[in-house]
Design a protein around this motif. Structure first.
Motif, PDB file in Angstrom:
ATOM      1  N   LEU A  57      -2.639 -11.131   2.526  1.00 40.17           N
ATOM      2  CA  LEU A  57      -2.003 -11.127   4.213  1.00 40.17           C
ATOM      3  C   LEU A  57      -3.249 -10.006   4.776  1.00 40.17           C
ATOM      4  N   ALA A  58      -3.145  -9.235   4.536  1.00 41.51           N
ATOM      5  CA  ALA A  58      -4.314  -8.376   4.883  1.00 41.51           C
ATOM      6  C   ALA A  58      -5.401  -8.766   4.752  1.00 41.51           C
ATOM      7  N   TYR A 113      -3.768  -7.539  10.809  1.00 39.48           N
ATOM      8  CA  TYR A 113      -3.816  -6.572   9.213  1.00 39.48           C
ATOM      9  C   TYR A 113      -4.053  -5.454   8.542  1.00 39.48           C
ATOM     10  N   GLN A 114      -5.826  -5.816   8.817  1.00 39.39           N
ATOM     11  CA  GLN A 114      -6.567  -5.461   7.698  1.00 39.39           C
ATOM     12  C   GLN A 114      -6.464  -4.112   7.567  1.00 39.39           C
ATOM     13  N   GLY A 115      -6.258  -3.106   6.664  1.00 40.00           N
ATOM     14  CA  GLY A 115      -6.430  -2.089   5.722  1.00 40.00           C
ATOM     15  C   GLY A 115      -4.745  -0.899   6.177  1.00 40.00           C
ATOM     16  N   MET A 116      -3.712  -2.788   6.376  1.00 37.79           N
ATOM     17  CA  MET A 116      -2.936  -1.811   6.278  1.00 37.79           C
ATOM     18  C   MET A 116      -2.148  -1.854   4.527  1.00 37.79           C
ATOM     19  N   GLY A 117      -1.162  -1.043   4.157  1.00 36.23           N
ATOM     20  CA  GLY A 117      -0.364  -0.833   3.383  1.00 36.23           C
ATOM     21  C   GLY A 117       0.531   0.244   3.183  1.00 36.23           C
ATOM     22  N   THR A 118       1.759  -0.426   1.843  1.00 38.61           N
ATOM     23  CA  THR A 118       2.370   0.719   2.139  1.00 38.61           C
ATOM     24  C   THR A 118       3.173   1.424   0.834  1.00 38.61           C
ATOM     25  N   THR A 119       4.027   2.516   0.739  1.00 39.20           N
ATOM     26  CA  THR A 119       3.980   3.140  -1.015  1.00 39.20           C
ATOM     27  C   THR A 119       5.738   2.327  -0.803  1.00 39.20           C
ATOM     28  N   CYS A 120       6.325   2.712  -2.284  1.00 42.19           N
ATOM     29  CA  CYS A 120       7.532   1.996  -2.518  1.00 42.19           C
ATOM     30  C   CYS A 120       7.853   3.184  -3.348  1.00 42.19           C
ATOM     31  N   VAL A 121       9.297   3.200  -3.862  1.00 41.13           N
ATOM     32  CA  VAL A 121       9.821   4.003  -4.822  1.00 41.13           C
ATOM     33  C   VAL A 121      11.124   3.179  -4.699  1.00 41.13           C
TER      34      VAL A 121
END
Length: 247
Positions: free
Chosen positions: A89-90, A96-104
């Protein structure tokens, strides 16, 4: 199944909330708790965090029983698959290029839980004696701490403390850390974005939880302390009460 509450606050200095989370149930009433902390310009962090949470929700709610011996591989495959979709998608959307997310996230069983994390959102298990951080931060400063080059206290104020070394969405392949923990020693599970623990230290969290009369008052008190500290980031966490194993 744990009694759990989700808390989230935009904080004092952010224009939008780039955190997302949820408490989800599958077809056999198994429980999955999730917190994500997005990053990226032009609201892309919010997009990334919401994309991952929504994808986890959709796939988990469609599942039947996930056997205990399947849990680690199921979580690993789930996060790797969603990561690839977020990465694509990015790659195909300029904004959206360079987007990210943590996840726990934590998949709950009767006497233990399986926890997966990518990034610096954390999982803690807490009892009367201590507040145990289960996950390992994927950050530059945590690498320095683990190498003995700086102390944990110095890490709180390090100028590069927000550099994350692993997130969802920025690389095509990512591998989460997986932890399996028995729960009968503990009273609470806490999943949180760094907006909480950047401003409220583990010893404060422990003190608040041990003096709270119930789950809601404990969660409210944690959020109030973060707000009083004038958190500059979004603050999100899931607090869950653990009944423990019969002795």
């Amino acid at each position: 199944m744990l009694k759990a509450e989700l808390y989230t606050d935009i904080g004092h200095y952010r224009e939008q909330n780039e955190d997302a989370g949820g408490i989800f149930y599958n077809q056999t009433d198994q429980q999955l708790l999730v917190i994500c902390d997005g990053m990226g310009g032009h609201q892309a962090g919010e997009v990334a965090a919401r994309f991952v949470v929504d994808a986890i929700k959709e796939r988990f709610e469609a599942e039947n029983l996930i056997e205990e011996h399947q849990a680690e591989s199921w979580l690993k495959r789930l996060l790797q698959s969603i990561n690839r979709e977020l990465y694509l998608l990015a790659e195909t959307n300029q904004s959206y290029q360079g987007m990210g997310t943590t996840c726990v996230c934590a998949l709950i069983y009767d006497h233990h839980m399986v926890i997966a994390n990518i990034g610096d959102s954390r999982a803690y298990l807490i009892n009367e004696r201590r507040c145990d951080q289960i996950t390992i931060d994927h950050t530059f400063v945590n690498q320095l701490v683990m190498l003995g080059q700086i102390t944990k206290e110095e890490a709180y104020h390090h100028p590069r403390r927000h550099i994350i070394t692993k997130v969802m969405g920025t690389d095509k392949l990512v591998t989460p850390d997986i932890f399996t923990k028995r729960t009968h020693f503990y009273q609470y599970l806490l999943l949180n974005s760094d907006g909480l623990t950047d401003y409220v230290k583990p010893e404060q969290i422990h003190d608040i939880l041990m003096h709270a009369k119930d789950l809601k008052s404990a969660g409210d008190a944690l959020l109030n302390v973060a707000q009083k500290e004038e958190a500059k980031d979004n603050v999100s966490f899931i607090l869950a009460e653990i009944a423990g194993d019969p002795v």
